[in-house]
Design a protein around this motif. Sequence first.
Motif, mmCIF file in Angstrom:
data_model
loop_
_atom_site.group_PDB
_atom_site.id
_atom_site.type_symbol
_atom_site.label_atom_id
_atom_site.label_comp_id
_atom_site.label_asym_id
_atom_site.label_seq_id
_atom_site.Cartn_x
_atom_site.Cartn_y
_atom_site.Cartn_z
ATOM 1 N N LYS A 7 0.802 -1.223 0.000
ATOM 2 C CA LYS A 7 0.000 0.000 0.000
ATOM 3 C C LYS A 7 0.837 1.276 0.000
ATOM 4 C CE LYS A 7 -3.909 2.061 2.505
ATOM 5 N NZ LYS A 7 -3.299 3.378 2.773
ATOM 6 N N ASP A 8 2.001 1.251 0.615
ATOM 7 C CA ASP A 8 2.780 2.465 0.835
ATOM 8 C C ASP A 8 4.174 2.354 0.213
ATOM 9 O OD1 ASP A 8 0.853 3.837 2.689
ATOM 10 O OD2 ASP A 8 1.203 2.023 3.859
ATOM 11 N N PRO A 9 4.877 3.484 0.051
ATOM 12 C CA PRO A 9 6.272 3.445 -0.415
ATOM 13 C C PRO A 9 7.126 2.617 0.542
ATOM 14 C CG PRO A 9 5.409 5.700 -0.472
ATOM 15 C CD PRO A 9 4.396 4.868 0.267
ATOM 16 N N ILE A 10 8.152 1.989 0.007
ATOM 17 C CA ILE A 10 8.955 1.052 0.798
ATOM 18 C C ILE A 10 9.522 1.697 2.056
ATOM 19 C CG2 ILE A 10 11.085 1.487 -0.488
ATOM 20 C CD1 ILE A 10 9.912 -1.968 0.776
ATOM 21 N N GLU A 11 9.870 2.977 2.000
ATOM 22 C CA GLU A 11 10.456 3.618 3.175
ATOM 23 C C GLU A 11 9.479 3.708 4.346
ATOM 24 O OE1 GLU A 11 9.420 6.934 0.147
ATOM 25 O OE2 GLU A 11 10.386 4.941 0.129
ATOM 26 N N ASN A 123 2.017 -10.254 9.968
ATOM 27 C CA ASN A 123 2.994 -9.354 9.349
ATOM 28 C C ASN A 123 3.356 -9.782 7.937
ATOM 29 O OD1 ASN A 123 3.730 -9.413 12.490
ATOM 30 N ND2 ASN A 123 4.271 -7.408 11.669
ATOM 31 N N ALA A 124 3.833 -8.818 7.172
ATOM 32 C CA ALA A 124 4.489 -9.096 5.896
ATOM 33 C C ALA A 124 5.871 -8.469 5.976
ATOM 34 C CB ALA A 124 3.704 -8.514 4.741
ATOM 35 N N VAL A 125 6.854 -9.137 5.416
ATOM 36 C CA VAL A 125 8.243 -8.673 5.496
ATOM 37 C C VAL A 125 8.884 -8.775 4.115
ATOM 38 C CG1 VAL A 125 8.958 -10.975 6.248
ATOM 39 C CG2 VAL A 125 10.459 -9.028 6.660
ATOM 40 N N TYR A 126 9.715 -7.789 3.812
ATOM 41 C CA TYR A 126 10.378 -7.760 2.505
ATOM 42 C C TYR A 126 11.752 -8.396 2.609
ATOM 43 C CZ TYR A 126 12.540 -6.038 -1.765
ATOM 44 O OH TYR A 126 13.184 -5.955 -2.980
ATOM 45 N N ILE A 127 11.988 -9.396 1.775
ATOM 46 C CA ILE A 127 13.286 -10.063 1.716
ATOM 47 C C ILE A 127 14.055 -9.486 0.527
ATOM 48 C CG2 ILE A 127 14.492 -12.261 1.571
ATOM 49 C CD1 ILE A 127 11.935 -13.630 2.508
ATOM 50 N N ARG A 170 -5.266 -8.890 1.477
ATOM 51 C CA ARG A 170 -3.924 -8.985 0.900
ATOM 52 C C ARG A 170 -3.129 -7.690 0.986
ATOM 53 N NH1 ARG A 170 -2.539 -13.932 0.664
ATOM 54 N NH2 ARG A 170 -1.028 -13.460 -0.957
ATOM 55 N N ILE A 171 -3.718 -6.664 1.586
ATOM 56 C CA ILE A 171 -3.029 -5.376 1.685
ATOM 57 C C ILE A 171 -2.002 -5.406 2.813
ATOM 58 C CG2 ILE A 171 -3.325 -2.909 2.158
ATOM 59 C CD1 ILE A 171 -6.135 -3.144 0.943
ATOM 60 N N VAL A 172 -0.830 -4.845 2.539
ATOM 61 C CA VAL A 172 0.216 -4.707 3.560
ATOM 62 C C VAL A 172 0.266 -3.235 3.976
ATOM 63 C CG1 VAL A 172 2.647 -5.028 4.127
ATOM 64 C CG2 VAL A 172 1.531 -6.570 2.484
ATOM 65 N N TYR A 173 -0.075 -2.968 5.221
ATOM 66 C CA TYR A 173 -0.107 -1.604 5.746
ATOM 67 C C TYR A 173 1.202 -1.282 6.468
ATOM 68 C CZ TYR A 173 -5.163 -2.020 5.009
ATOM 69 O OH TYR A 173 -6.410 -2.208 4.456
ATOM 70 N N ALA A 174 1.616 -0.028 6.389
ATOM 71 C CA ALA A 174 2.824 0.383 7.098
ATOM 72 C C ALA A 174 2.572 0.506 8.593
ATOM 73 C CB ALA A 174 3.345 1.703 6.538
ATOM 74 N N ASN A 175 1.329 0.801 8.968
ATOM 75 C CA ASN A 175 0.989 0.973 10.372
ATOM 76 C C ASN A 175 -0.304 0.235 10.703
ATOM 77 O OD1 ASN A 175 3.009 2.822 11.649
ATOM 78 N ND2 ASN A 175 2.444 4.061 9.869
ATOM 79 N N PRO A 176 -0.483 -0.111 11.972
ATOM 80 C CA PRO A 176 -1.693 -0.848 12.358
ATOM 81 C C PRO A 176 -2.949 0.000 12.234
ATOM 82 C CG PRO A 176 -0.447 -0.197 14.304
ATOM 83 C CD PRO A 176 0.414 0.120 13.116
ATOM 84 N N SER A 177 -4.066 -0.678 12.132
ATOM 85 C CA SER A 177 -5.374 -0.035 12.022
ATOM 86 C C SER A 177 -5.659 0.858 13.227
ATOM 87 C CB SER A 177 -6.451 -1.120 11.918
ATOM 88 O OG SER A 177 -7.712 -0.636 12.278
#
Length: 202
Positions: A7-11, A123-127, A170-177
């Motif tokens: 959902k958000d930019p990688i940073e 969680n989702a994590v980028y490898i 399937r959405i990965v959020y940068a912050n919790p709801s």
Amino acid sequence: MKELIIKDPIEEYLSVSKYINWNDGSILSKAEEFKQKYTDEISLMKAIYEFVRDTIKHSWDVQDKRVTKSATEVLEQGVGICWAKANLLAALLRACGIPAGICYQRLTLGDVPETGFCIHALNAVYIKSLDRWIRLDARGNKAGVDASFDLEQERLAFTVHRDFGEEDYRIVYANPSDKLMKVLEESTDALDMYLNCLPDSI
């Protein structure tokens, strides 16, 4: 399986926030312990995941009334529901420079729709070395729940039954709801919250 929606930019998945407060000294210290032991990305990620999954207890499993919200609270008190444990896992990973976000599922509280629904966090994590995201579920293993670190096949705590009305978002959020965190903020008893206050939407 559908691709995850970033959902958000990688940073943003490395950022500091109220609940994923990885710039706190306790989080940085714990992250440094892992970095000293594990020098490659995947081993580091696996160790942090298994620490949160296995060492931080799920409030309901151990019948602990304490309500934890931020990553620091979860680490210091060693307990939390899935929403809180997800904050800690994201924080520890981000403190190690690994992008991590929050995902949700809508699940039945019991085994059938008549028991009602709740929102489960993971969680989702980028490898970076594989250039892909994977999901990890640090809820905590118990009888009937076995979420393992597996790069080949996603192994989450729960199977989603769409015929029951369950959903795998399937959405990965940068912050919790904000909605879920508000429930934690307003609760003083994790067990009562778990029985009576869990929302069925994000």
